[in-house]
Design a protein around this motif. Sequence first.
Motif: not given
Length: 76
Positions: A48-62
Amino acid sequence: MLPKVQQASDIVALDLLLTRSNATPAWAWPYRIEAQIETARGLINVEEICAASPRLESIVFGRLTSRFDRHARDDD
């Protein structure tokens, strides 16, 4: 980078803020979002986070924070 993202609404809120700031000519360049997932809840909601905005460029896992959130041992 947006730290501690746990749900899609975190991204949506930042996207709205960036959209409003882009209305001002002084800030008229394209902003992108990099989300940092640091909790088990964020990991559960990652689709859901990945689909939330077209501005989302990357995901980083802590790594460490999410491990502690799941009560994992440090030597796993």
